[in-house]
Design an enzyme around this catalytic site. Structure first.
Site, PDB file in Angstrom:
ATOM      1  N   SER A  52       0.693  -1.121   0.131  1.00  0.00           N
ATOM      2  CA  SER A  52       0.038  -0.052   0.049  1.00  0.00           C
ATOM      3  C   SER A  52       0.732   1.256  -0.047  1.00  0.00           C
ATOM      4  O   SER A  52       2.032   1.174  -0.021  1.00  0.00           O
ATOM      5  CB  SER A  52      -1.044  -0.120   1.043  1.00  0.00           C
ATOM      6  OG  SER A  52      -0.169   0.215   2.399  1.00  0.00           O
ATOM      7  N   LYS A  53       0.061   2.393  -0.001  1.00  0.00           N
ATOM      8  CA  LYS A  53       0.918   3.750  -0.015  1.00  0.00           C
ATOM      9  C   LYS A  53       1.937   3.848   1.045  1.00  0.00           C
ATOM     10  O   LYS A  53       3.197   4.522   0.556  1.00  0.00           O
ATOM     11  CB  LYS A  53      -0.044   4.823  -0.037  1.00  0.00           C
ATOM     12  CG  LYS A  53      -0.727   4.982  -1.432  1.00  0.00           C
ATOM     13  CD  LYS A  53      -0.937   6.654  -1.467  1.00  0.00           C
ATOM     14  CE  LYS A  53      -1.787   6.756  -2.685  1.00  0.00           C
ATOM     15  NZ  LYS A  53      -3.083   7.152  -2.701  1.00  0.00           N
ATOM     16  N   ARG A  54       1.850   3.360   2.133  1.00  0.00           N
ATOM     17  CA  ARG A  54       2.751   3.372   3.014  1.00  0.00           C
ATOM     18  C   ARG A  54       4.110   2.732   3.119  1.00  0.00           C
ATOM     19  O   ARG A  54       5.030   3.123   3.553  1.00  0.00           O
ATOM     20  CB  ARG A  54       2.268   3.207   4.531  1.00  0.00           C
ATOM     21  CG  ARG A  54       2.082   1.827   4.875  1.00  0.00           C
ATOM     22  CD  ARG A  54       1.173   1.597   6.088  1.00  0.00           C
ATOM     23  NE  ARG A  54       1.137   0.211   6.119  1.00  0.00           N
ATOM     24  CZ  ARG A  54       1.704  -0.849   6.493  1.00  0.00           C
ATOM     25  NH1 ARG A  54       2.817  -0.515   6.870  1.00  0.00           N
ATOM     26  NH2 ARG A  54       1.410  -1.988   6.428  1.00  0.00           N
TER      27      ARG A  54
END
Ligand code: GLU
Length: 466
Positions: free
Chosen positions: A243-245
């Site tokens: 994911s984005k993180r």
């Protein structure tokens, strides 16, 4: 091992255009593309734009752009799911006529009450509509639900997951048509896959649960079942779903921000979750010769940016010099010069792992005087180094043969005469010539900059002659 070909194979990539081309989506597209190409079949692209509120043209463009960049060409035009709504509704009505679906007038309150009861009794909620077996008609708006089988089990012989089964009692009477007559995703996917002649559904394993529901529609219609291959999702280095993180997840970020070459991302994504012996590298043409669904691993793979960057460095070294020059020129700015970059590329590209590093390493070629020095470069140029530069300047001024060989011989001889290591000369020279403490080989730098520019840069940092 893959064997033979089958031109009847039709695969598809079916992204929902609500963001960019996710790296996981790109890998799904890649596997579908490869399998179709491997078998001599067709690879189709269907944009699943049924969520009108969330689908955007920008997202569609990003998907098409990303696929073209990776070289994943689709056959024929792209399909847009929203164009087939009438057809989806038609199939829902056919399921009604065949007794595999029913109209349901249950109210929100009735549904909520059922859900609460299930919660109170600590059992999983599954809708139990009084309309399922009713011949009567209700009043007002209704939804069309699938009359899911309740006995027995549904089995999928998945090409990646193996045999997977669910008890039909676990399947719910999900909605096919909403009360406003629009189709649900579950219905639309099945109808489109059937109408497009899709034979192999290769997609993320987050869709495995949907597959059981979709099969109920397929069976209800008496359609042929596709072959399923549900591919484990890509995880980040910590084992959680990517994911984005974890950093960039969009293909265009790898291209634009991280400076990755398409052939590197292609090869990296291919090897992420698919293997062919211990072979690491494949050109697209080589991959299409050997790709098979059997080689897809069953466990999630971890995305490793360092590995991708190292691989990218490898592809940078193999890439055409002019192409690289054209790719980095915009990163350097208007002062850059593709012809000079092309000439310098063989020495520039030996260490860079991405196009940003390549551009940074090339920037010294286009710097204007007075050169801005990095702090480390500045620190190197203490008085004794400046004195060395002054002597080097005098010596190089007398050099007639401005080639790497002659310059090397000249400075080596000088270092020996002075009883200095070559590094003692090269480091201040590098700082003066490039403003940096790392650069291509110092003799290459001298040649690329040319005599006048080199001497001017050295003199700008050298101590005044005593
Ligand atoms: N549109 C779905 C998604 O983006 C894919 C549907 C499918 O592959 O069946 O997740």
């Amino acid at each position: 091992m893959a064997s033979g070909s089958d031109s009847a194979v039709v695969t598809r990539f079916a992204p929902s255009p609500t963001g960019f081309l996710h790296i996981g989506g790109a890998r799904t597209a890649l596997f579908n593309w490869l399998y179709a190409r491997r078998m001599g079949g067709r690879f189709l692209l269907r944009i699943e734009d049924t969520d009108r509120a969330r689908s955007t043209q920008a997202a569609i463009d990003a998907i098409l752009d990303g696929m073209r960049w990776l070289g994943l060409d689709w056959d024929g035009h792209e399909y847009y799911q929203s164009q087939f709504w009438a057809r989806h509704a038609e199939v829902a009505h056919e399921l009604l006529a065949r007794g595999h679906a029913y109209k349901c007038w249950m109210s929100q309150e009735e549904l909520a009450a059922q859900r609460e009861r299930a919660q109170a009794e600590r059992r999983p909620f599954r809708i139990d509509s009084p309309w399922r077996d009713s011949a009567g008609e209700g009043e007002g708006a209704f939804v069309v639900r699938l009359k899911a089988p309740r006995e027995g089990e549904t089995v999928i012989e998945d090409k990646v997951q193996g045999r997977v089964a669910v008890q039909n009692a676990e399947l719910d009477d999900f909605i096919l048509l909403r009360s406003d007559g629009t189709p649900t995703y579950m219905l639309a996917v099945v109808v489109d896959d059937h109408d497009m002649g899709v034979t192999h559904v290769i997609r993320g394993d987050d869709h495995l649960n949907n597959a059981f529901r979709q099969l109920a529609i397929i069976k209800g219609m008496g359609w042929p079942q596709p072959i399923y291959a549900h591919v484990p999702l890509i995880h980040g280095s910590d084992g959680a779903k990517l994911s984005k993180r974890h950093g960039a997840t969009g293909v265009e970020s790898y291209r634009d921000e991280l400076g990755i070459l398409p052939e590197a991302l292609f090869n990296y994504l291919l090897r992420l979750g698919w293997g062919h012996g211990d072979r690491e590298e494949f050109t697209p043409a080589e991959a299409t010769e050997v790709f098979d669904l059997d080689g897809i691993g069953k466990s999630p793979s971890r995305f490793d940016l360092k590995k991708l960057q190292n691989l990218n460095g490898h592809y940078i070294r193999a890439a055409d010099d002019k192409r690289l020059a054209e790719l980095i020129a915009p990163r350097i700015g208007p002062q850059s010069d593709v012809a000079l970059l092309t000439e310098a590329m063989p020495v520039l590209k030996t260490r860079a792992r991405d196009l940003n590093e390549l551009a940074e390493g090339a920037a010294f070629l286009f710097k204007v005087r007075p050169l801005q020095l990095s702090d480390q470069a500045q620190a190197l140029l203490e008085p004794s180094a400046k004195a060395v530069l002054a002597r080097i300047s005098a010596r190089l001024r007398a050099e007639q043969d401005w080639t790497t060989e002659a310059l090397e011989a000249n400075l080596k001889a000088y270092a020996e005469e002075q009883g200095l290591g070559l590094g003692k000369l090269a480091q201040p020279l590098r700082a003066a010539l490039t403003g940096q403490t790392t650069s291509p080989g110092i003799f290459d730098v001298l040649v690329l900059l040319g005599r006048d520019e080199s001497l001017a840069r050295i003199d700008a940092q050298a101590a005044e002659p005593a």
